[in-house]
Design a protein around this motif. Structure first.
Motif, PDB file in Angstrom:
ATOM      1  N   ARG A 155      64.249  47.728  22.400  1.00 22.61           N
ATOM      2  CA  ARG A 155      63.854  46.672  22.521  1.00 22.61           C
ATOM      3  C   ARG A 155      63.760  45.821  23.773  1.00 22.61           C
ATOM      4  NH1 ARG A 155      64.268  44.903  16.126  1.00 22.61           N
ATOM      5  NH2 ARG A 155      65.732  43.433  17.723  1.00 22.61           N
ATOM      6  N   ASP A 156      64.587  45.857  23.852  1.00 23.33           N
ATOM      7  CA  ASP A 156      65.331  44.948  24.609  1.00 23.33           C
ATOM      8  C   ASP A 156      65.427  44.930  26.105  1.00 23.33           C
ATOM      9  OD1 ASP A 156      65.379  42.506  22.096  1.00 23.33           O
ATOM     10  OD2 ASP A 156      66.878  42.718  21.980  1.00 23.33           O
ATOM     11  N   LEU A 157      66.189  46.495  26.562  1.00 22.34           N
ATOM     12  CA  LEU A 157      66.047  46.513  27.924  1.00 22.34           C
ATOM     13  C   LEU A 157      65.041  46.333  28.620  1.00 22.34           C
ATOM     14  CD1 LEU A 157      68.363  50.223  27.267  1.00 22.34           C
ATOM     15  CD2 LEU A 157      69.308  47.559  27.950  1.00 22.34           C
ATOM     16  N   PRO A 158      65.422  45.653  30.427  1.00 18.21           N
ATOM     17  CA  PRO A 158      64.641  45.577  30.917  1.00 18.21           C
ATOM     18  C   PRO A 158      64.344  47.183  31.516  1.00 18.21           C
ATOM     19  CG  PRO A 158      66.955  45.618  32.403  1.00 18.21           C
ATOM     20  CD  PRO A 158      67.138  44.774  30.674  1.00 18.21           C
ATOM     21  N   LEU A 159      63.345  47.282  32.548  1.00 15.06           N
ATOM     22  CA  LEU A 159      63.362  48.524  32.830  1.00 15.06           C
ATOM     23  C   LEU A 159      63.785  49.552  33.332  1.00 15.06           C
ATOM     24  CD1 LEU A 159      58.842  47.360  33.874  1.00 15.06           C
ATOM     25  CD2 LEU A 159      59.640  48.582  31.704  1.00 15.06           C
ATOM     26  N   SER A 160      64.399  48.690  34.568  1.00 19.80           N
ATOM     27  CA  SER A 160      65.048  48.986  34.859  1.00 19.80           C
ATOM     28  C   SER A 160      66.436  49.853  34.083  1.00 19.80           C
ATOM     29  CB  SER A 160      65.773  48.663  36.195  1.00 19.80           C
ATOM     30  OG  SER A 160      66.365  47.192  35.494  1.00 19.80           O
ATOM     31  N   ALA A 161      67.138  49.275  33.897  1.00 15.92           N
ATOM     32  CA  ALA A 161      68.234  49.755  32.463  1.00 15.92           C
ATOM     33  C   ALA A 161      67.062  50.433  31.178  1.00 15.92           C
ATOM     34  CB  ALA A 161      68.572  48.102  31.745  1.00 15.92           C
ATOM     35  N   SER A 162      66.006  51.003  30.989  1.00 20.31           N
ATOM     36  CA  SER A 162      65.806  51.983  30.474  1.00 20.31           C
ATOM     37  C   SER A 162      65.417  52.684  31.193  1.00 20.31           C
ATOM     38  CB  SER A 162      64.314  51.164  30.086  1.00 20.31           C
ATOM     39  OG  SER A 162      63.926  51.950  29.344  1.00 20.31           O
ATOM     40  N   ALA A 163      64.401  53.047  32.623  1.00 19.46           N
ATOM     41  CA  ALA A 163      64.825  54.185  32.828  1.00 19.46           C
ATOM     42  C   ALA A 163      65.723  55.023  33.808  1.00 19.46           C
ATOM     43  CB  ALA A 163      64.452  53.301  34.521  1.00 19.46           C
ATOM     44  N   ALA A 164      66.740  53.697  33.613  1.00 15.54           N
ATOM     45  CA  ALA A 164      68.646  54.867  34.197  1.00 15.54           C
ATOM     46  C   ALA A 164      68.642  55.285  32.643  1.00 15.54           C
ATOM     47  CB  ALA A 164      69.723  53.221  34.411  1.00 15.54           C
ATOM     48  N   LEU A 165      68.796  54.898  31.546  1.00 20.47           N
ATOM     49  CA  LEU A 165      68.816  55.227  30.178  1.00 20.47           C
ATOM     50  C   LEU A 165      67.968  56.098  29.800  1.00 20.47           C
ATOM     51  CD1 LEU A 165      71.089  54.312  28.357  1.00 20.47           C
ATOM     52  CD2 LEU A 165      69.187  53.412  26.611  1.00 20.47           C
ATOM     53  N   GLU A 176      76.045  51.469  38.328  1.00 18.96           N
ATOM     54  CA  GLU A 176      77.005  49.775  39.056  1.00 18.96           C
ATOM     55  C   GLU A 176      75.569  48.582  37.798  1.00 18.96           C
ATOM     56  OE1 GLU A 176      78.243  48.974  42.186  1.00 18.96           O
ATOM     57  OE2 GLU A 176      80.243  49.944  41.900  1.00 18.96           O
ATOM     58  N   ALA A 177      73.914  49.035  38.474  1.00 21.80           N
ATOM     59  CA  ALA A 177      72.943  48.154  38.111  1.00 21.80           C
ATOM     60  C   ALA A 177      72.709  48.351  36.647  1.00 21.80           C
ATOM     61  CB  ALA A 177      72.168  48.935  39.603  1.00 21.80           C
ATOM     62  N   PHE A 178      73.032  50.028  35.886  1.00 22.22           N
ATOM     63  CA  PHE A 178      72.976  49.371  34.821  1.00 22.22           C
ATOM     64  C   PHE A 178      73.614  48.819  33.872  1.00 22.22           C
ATOM     65  CE2 PHE A 178      73.883  51.816  30.545  1.00 22.22           C
ATOM     66  CZ  PHE A 178      72.603  51.438  29.836  1.00 22.22           C
ATOM     67  N   GLU A 179      75.087  48.684  34.041  1.00 28.45           N
ATOM     68  CA  GLU A 179      76.024  47.956  34.042  1.00 28.45           C
ATOM     69  C   GLU A 179      75.829  46.474  34.150  1.00 28.45           C
ATOM     70  OE1 GLU A 179      79.953  50.401  34.122  1.00 28.45           O
ATOM     71  OE2 GLU A 179      79.183  49.031  36.095  1.00 28.45           O
ATOM     72  N   ASP A 180      75.242  45.702  34.913  1.00 32.03           N
ATOM     73  CA  ASP A 180      75.215  45.015  35.634  1.00 32.03           C
ATOM     74  C   ASP A 180      73.573  44.001  34.969  1.00 32.03           C
ATOM     75  OD1 ASP A 180      76.408  44.039  37.297  1.00 32.03           O
ATOM     76  OD2 ASP A 180      75.127  44.952  39.814  1.00 32.03           O
ATOM     77  N   ASP A 181      72.947  45.231  34.549  1.00 29.00           N
ATOM     78  CA  ASP A 181      71.600  44.697  33.130  1.00 29.00           C
ATOM     79  C   ASP A 181      72.016  44.963  32.041  1.00 29.00           C
ATOM     80  OD1 ASP A 181      69.407  45.093  35.182  1.00 29.00           O
ATOM     81  OD2 ASP A 181      68.788  47.027  34.973  1.00 29.00           O
ATOM     82  N   LEU A 182      73.083  45.485  31.605  1.00 27.02           N
ATOM     83  CA  LEU A 182      73.574  45.243  29.915  1.00 27.02           C
ATOM     84  C   LEU A 182      74.384  43.706  30.117  1.00 27.02           C
ATOM     85  CD1 LEU A 182      74.926  49.004  29.582  1.00 27.02           C
ATOM     86  CD2 LEU A 182      73.336  47.593  28.328  1.00 27.02           C
ATOM     87  N   ARG A 183      75.246  43.898  31.099  1.00 28.14           N
ATOM     88  CA  ARG A 183      76.015  42.044  30.995  1.00 28.14           C
ATOM     89  C   ARG A 183      74.907  40.985  30.805  1.00 28.14           C
ATOM     90  NH1 ARG A 183      80.071  44.797  34.484  1.00 28.14           N
ATOM     91  NH2 ARG A 183      78.576  44.528  36.480  1.00 28.14           N
ATOM     92  N   THR A 184      73.709  41.108  31.885  1.00 26.01           N
ATOM     93  CA  THR A 184      72.912  40.082  31.326  1.00 26.01           C
ATOM     94  C   THR A 184      72.688  39.974  29.330  1.00 26.01           C
ATOM     95  OG1 THR A 184      71.192  41.151  32.029  1.00 26.01           O
ATOM     96  CG2 THR A 184      71.952  40.011  33.308  1.00 26.01           C
ATOM     97  N   LEU A 185      72.215  40.668  28.989  1.00 28.93           N
ATOM     98  CA  LEU A 185      72.268  40.997  27.158  1.00 28.93           C
ATOM     99  C   LEU A 185      73.108  40.708  26.411  1.00 28.93           C
ATOM    100  CD1 LEU A 185      69.446  44.393  28.096  1.00 28.93           C
ATOM    101  CD2 LEU A 185      68.941  41.790  27.913  1.00 28.93           C
ATOM    102  N   GLU A 200      78.664  60.710  35.143  1.00 29.43           N
ATOM    103  CA  GLU A 200      78.120  61.874  35.249  1.00 29.43           C
ATOM    104  C   GLU A 200      77.239  61.523  34.442  1.00 29.43           C
ATOM    105  OE1 GLU A 200      81.687  65.110  34.074  1.00 29.43           O
ATOM    106  OE2 GLU A 200      80.535  64.112  32.624  1.00 29.43           O
ATOM    107  N   LEU A 201      76.742  60.916  34.090  1.00 29.40           N
ATOM    108  CA  LEU A 201      75.342  60.528  33.307  1.00 29.40           C
ATOM    109  C   LEU A 201      74.339  59.748  34.035  1.00 29.40           C
ATOM    110  CD1 LEU A 201      75.445  60.158  29.407  1.00 29.40           C
ATOM    111  CD2 LEU A 201      75.415  62.116  30.924  1.00 29.40           C
ATOM    112  N   PHE A 202      75.324  58.666  34.323  1.00 27.80           N
ATOM    113  CA  PHE A 202      74.369  57.222  35.614  1.00 27.80           C
ATOM    114  C   PHE A 202      74.743  57.571  37.278  1.00 27.80           C
ATOM    115  CE2 PHE A 202      75.218  55.762  31.212  1.00 27.80           C
ATOM    116  CZ  PHE A 202      73.940  54.864  30.876  1.00 27.80           C
ATOM    117  N   GLU A 203      75.387  58.533  37.130  1.00 30.62           N
ATOM    118  CA  GLU A 203      75.861  58.744  38.617  1.00 30.62           C
ATOM    119  C   GLU A 203      75.766  57.025  39.582  1.00 30.62           C
ATOM    120  OE1 GLU A 203      73.433  61.855  40.006  1.00 30.62           O
ATOM    121  OE2 GLU A 203      74.454  62.850  38.913  1.00 30.62           O
ATOM    122  N   ASP A 204      74.927  57.282  40.432  1.00 31.02           N
ATOM    123  CA  ASP A 204      74.732  55.843  41.616  1.00 31.02           C
ATOM    124  C   ASP A 204      74.058  54.946  40.598  1.00 31.02           C
ATOM    125  OD1 ASP A 204      76.188  57.791  43.212  1.00 31.02           O
ATOM    126  OD2 ASP A 204      73.652  58.195  44.466  1.00 31.02           O
ATOM    127  N   GLY A 205      73.583  55.027  39.240  1.00 30.79           N
ATOM    128  CA  GLY A 205      72.956  53.965  39.051  1.00 30.79           C
ATOM    129  C   GLY A 205      74.109  52.933  38.436  1.00 30.79           C
TER     130      GLY A 205
END
Length: 454
Positions: A315-325, A288-297, A281-286
């Motif tokens: 401080r550490d999230l890439p732009l794509s993950a920050s936008a999803a959050l 899996e991409a958010f999970e991929d970003d987190l796993r790299t960190l 509900e919070l991340f919808e179609d994004g």
């Protein structure tokens, strides 16, 4: 003579596993003080220990009738019992449960959702609904449904493998373990099985030696539950997740920072909160991409990472993950409950001093992320004062104080022994060294499956 390399390797692995659970000769602790005490984690440990004991004791032969005591008739105790029964006819098991039925905590618990892997999120496969266990498998659901599946599965294993090899003792009024001679004295009632059900039989009291004793007492009852009027154990049903019917807005205090406290914080602050759907509900179609970003960190144990979530997200999230959050935060902002005002009492044992301290490794990564989103939405009020001062400041009656302070686990274990000093050092070692990782150590095919349709 040709040496079976697999046999040598598997025995070495069994010896390694056995040492993780070993307290003293013939006595083992299943979880309790280990890191991560979810239902699934405890079942994984039960499989590991059962396989290791079978592998190391199989030389005694199937007619050795090794006497095994399992203390605790919850899900962990039932799993290790079923695994041992299925693995070898050389084990005769006596299962002790303090209360009047098996799996007593989760039975009838309809307000708690149980998922096998979600506390490992964002690890690969952490959203899979099936536990994937060879013995007493289950899928996500209400705790009451999971308990039903576990009990029905245990009944099948006991019927298939436990005839004349399984004794049950319920309703214990007394149990003491003597670790020096591996004996247990007890007073209770014999348990008489009928499929997944058990009825109380005759009064049962004795003192007997055992070859192997497994402590499967779990986490224990939470501290503070008896001290706050209206407070109850995590597994008891409540109405925290339901809207108020009187039209008023009520103030609640949640005390604690563990997973239990944060789940209840979400239930009281998020409209229509469900653990099984909130990520979608919070991340919808994004998602899996958010999970991929987190796993790299997150380069350690993912959901059990000790990294401070506040620092990571600030401080550490890439732009794509920050936008999803940010998008998830806006979606959450539109779902804050209007009928509750929630105070998070987060002083904690470490005497937390700031917002940042809330996001250290007190709980799973998932729940700390939800806490962060609620913080950024202004979804709760924070108090770092003593609990009594907090409830007085906000004029919260005792029945609206939810206490989730964990349990005095080591004290509960010590109370089982006639001489706790015998076991205190190895129990502390297991806790300090963070042994018993909940990862599969048994080889594939080690346990026969009796799952429906298998």
């Amino acid at each position: 003579m040709r040496i079976n390399q697999y046999s040598l390797t598997s025995r070495a692995e069994a010896e390694r596993i056995e040492q993780e659970y070993w307290i003293t000769d013939g006595l083992y602790l299943l979880g309790s003080v280990a890191q991560g005490l979810t239902v699934f984690d405890q079942q994984v440990r039960a499989h590991n220990l059962a396989w290791a004991l079978w592998r190391l004791l199989e030389g005694d032969g199937p007619d050795s009738a090794l006497r095994v005591a399992i203390i605790g008739g919850g899900i962990a105790g039932l799993t290790v019992a079923a695994c041992l029964l299925a693995r070898s006819r050389g084990f005769h098991i006596t299962l002790f449960e303090e209360r009047w039925d098996l799996c007593p905590l989760q039975q009838g618990s309809d307000t708690r959702w149980v998922h096998p892997h979600i506390y490992r999120w964002p690890e690969h496969g952490s959203r899979a609904p099936d536990a994937g266990l060879p013995v007493l498998n289950w899928t996500e659901g209400r705790a009451s449904d999971v308990a039903r599946d576990i009990l029905e599965g245990f009944g099948r294993y006991a019927d298939e493998y436990g005839t004349d090899r399984l004794d049950l003792v319920l309703g214990l009024s007394h149990l003491r373990i003597d670790a020096t001679d591996r004996s247990i004295e007890w007073m209770g009632r014999s348990g008489i099985r009928s499929g997944p059900h058990v009825r109380a039989g005759d009064a049962d009291g004795a003192r007997r030696p055992f070859d192997v004793m497994v402590l499967a007492t779990g986490f224990g009852l939470e501290e503070g539950v008896a001290d706050a009027a209206g407070a109850s154990s995590y597994w008891r049903n409540d109405r925290l997740g339901q809207p108020q019917l009187g039209g008023d807005r009520r103030t609640y205090v949640i005390s604690g920072l563990g997973d239990g406290a944060l789940v209840d914080l979400c239930r009281l602050t998020i409209e229509r909160f469900r653990q099984d759907t909130i990520l979608y509900e919070l991340f919808e179609d994004g998602l899996e991409a958010f999970e991929d970003d987190l796993r790299t960190l997150l380069d350690d144990d993912f959901g059990r990472t000790r990294r401070n979530v506040h620092d990571l997200f600030e401080r550490d999230l890439p732009l794509s993950a920050s936008a999803a959050l940010d998008l998830a935060r806006e979606r959450l902002r539109g779902r804050l409950r209007k009928d509750t005002h929630v105070v998070l009492h987060a002083r904690g044992r470490d005497n937390n001093k700031s917002i940042r301290d809330l996001f250290d490794g007190h709980s799973s990564f998932l729940n700390r992320m939800l806490l962060y989103l609620l913080y950024r939405c202004g979804g709760f009020v924070l108090s770092l004062r003593e609990l009594a001062a907090t409830t007085a400041e906000f004029a919260v009656p005792p029945e609206r104080v939810v206490v989730r302070h964990g349990a005095s686990t080591i004290a509960s274990i010590n109370a089982l022994f006639s001489d706790p000093l015998v076991i205190s050092e190895p129990v502390q070692r297991i806790k300090d060294d963070k042994l018993q990782a909940a990862r599969r150590g048994w080889p594939l095919g080690a346990f026969p499956s009796l799952e429906v349709g298998a």
